[in-house]
Design a protein around this motif. Sequence first.
Motif, short mmCIF file in Angstrom:
data_model
loop_
_atom_site.label_atom_id
_atom_site.label_comp_id
_atom_site.label_asym_id
_atom_site.label_seq_id
_atom_site.Cartn_x
_atom_site.Cartn_y
_atom_site.Cartn_z
N ALA A 31 35.98 66.70 65.19
CA ALA A 31 34.82 67.24 65.89
C ALA A 31 33.70 67.58 64.90
O ALA A 31 32.53 67.26 65.13
CB ALA A 31 35.21 68.47 66.69
N LYS A 32 34.05 68.21 63.78
CA LYS A 32 33.07 68.53 62.75
C LYS A 32 32.59 67.28 62.03
O LYS A 32 31.41 67.11 61.76
CB LYS A 32 33.65 69.51 61.73
N PHE A 33 33.53 66.40 61.71
CA PHE A 33 33.24 65.19 60.94
C PHE A 33 32.24 64.28 61.67
O PHE A 33 31.32 63.75 61.05
CB PHE A 33 34.56 64.44 60.70
N SER A 34 32.41 64.13 62.97
CA SER A 34 31.56 63.21 63.72
C SER A 34 30.11 63.67 63.81
O SER A 34 29.21 62.87 64.05
CB SER A 34 32.12 62.99 65.12
N GLN A 37 27.19 63.68 52.95
CA GLN A 37 27.56 64.73 52.01
C GLN A 37 28.45 65.78 52.68
O GLN A 37 29.43 66.24 52.10
CB GLN A 37 26.31 65.39 51.42
N GLN A 38 28.11 66.17 53.88
CA GLN A 38 28.92 67.14 54.60
C GLN A 38 30.31 66.58 54.88
O GLN A 38 31.30 67.31 54.80
CB GLN A 38 28.24 67.53 55.91
N GLN A 39 30.40 65.29 55.20
CA GLN A 39 31.69 64.65 55.44
C GLN A 39 32.54 64.68 54.17
O GLN A 39 33.74 64.95 54.23
CB GLN A 39 31.52 63.22 55.92
N GLN A 40 31.92 64.41 53.03
CA GLN A 40 32.65 64.45 51.76
C GLN A 40 33.21 65.85 51.51
O GLN A 40 34.36 66.00 51.12
CB GLN A 40 31.75 64.01 50.60
N LEU A 41 32.40 66.88 51.76
CA LEU A 41 32.86 68.26 51.56
C LEU A 41 33.95 68.64 52.56
O LEU A 41 34.92 69.33 52.20
CB LEU A 41 31.69 69.23 51.66
N LEU A 42 33.83 68.20 53.80
CA LEU A 42 34.87 68.47 54.80
C LEU A 42 36.20 67.86 54.38
O LEU A 42 37.25 68.49 54.49
CB LEU A 42 34.47 67.91 56.17
N MET A 43 36.16 66.62 53.88
CA MET A 43 37.39 65.97 53.43
C MET A 43 37.97 66.67 52.21
O MET A 43 39.19 66.84 52.11
CB MET A 43 37.14 64.49 53.15
N ALA A 44 37.11 67.11 51.29
CA ALA A 44 37.59 67.82 50.10
C ALA A 44 38.28 69.12 50.50
O ALA A 44 39.35 69.45 50.00
CB ALA A 44 36.42 68.11 49.17
N LYS A 45 37.67 69.85 51.43
CA LYS A 45 38.26 71.11 51.88
C LYS A 45 39.56 70.88 52.65
O LYS A 45 40.52 71.62 52.48
CB LYS A 45 37.27 71.87 52.75
N ALA A 46 39.60 69.83 53.46
CA ALA A 46 40.80 69.55 54.26
C ALA A 46 41.97 69.16 53.39
O ALA A 46 43.12 69.45 53.72
CB ALA A 46 40.50 68.44 55.27
N THR A 47 41.71 68.53 52.25
CA THR A 47 42.79 68.10 51.37
C THR A 47 43.16 69.15 50.33
O THR A 47 44.16 69.02 49.66
CB THR A 47 42.42 66.80 50.64
N GLY A 48 42.31 70.17 50.19
CA GLY A 48 42.58 71.19 49.19
C GLY A 48 42.01 70.85 47.83
O GLY A 48 42.22 71.58 46.86
N HIS A 49 41.27 69.76 47.72
CA HIS A 49 40.67 69.35 46.45
C HIS A 49 39.23 69.83 46.39
O HIS A 49 38.29 69.06 46.24
CB HIS A 49 40.72 67.83 46.29
N TYR A 50 39.06 71.14 46.49
CA TYR A 50 37.73 71.72 46.54
C TYR A 50 37.67 72.94 45.66
O TYR A 50 38.43 73.90 45.87
CB TYR A 50 37.39 72.09 48.00
N LYS A 51 36.83 72.91 44.67
CA LYS A 51 36.59 74.02 43.76
C LYS A 51 37.88 74.59 43.17
O LYS A 51 38.37 75.64 43.56
CB LYS A 51 35.77 75.13 44.44
N HIS A 52 38.38 73.88 42.18
CA HIS A 52 39.58 74.33 41.48
C HIS A 52 39.27 75.37 40.40
O HIS A 52 40.17 75.90 39.79
CB HIS A 52 40.28 73.14 40.83
#
Length: 74
Positions: free
Chosen positions: A42-45, A50-65
């Motif tokens: 719902a958010k992705f669509s 850029q927002q899609q890239q950040l959503l995927m990073a957050k969903a996978t846990g690969h965000y701001k280590h």
Amino acid sequence: MESNDEDLGFSCQITKNGRVFFVHLNRPAGVLSGKEASRFMAKFSQSNFQQQQLLMAKATGHYKHGNEKQSKKR
């Protein structure tokens, strides 16, 4: 500030049964299913690239280590 077309290396594939598979730099990075996958889609669509890239990073846990900024002492 980051440009709007910055590619963080994420992509996703949605299956017929509603699961979302994430890939980061050609390696499997995670899977969402059920309600989590529905909320993500719902958010992705409604997001730009850029927002899609950040959503995927957050969903996978690969965000701001914590290692995004290198120490000045190095």
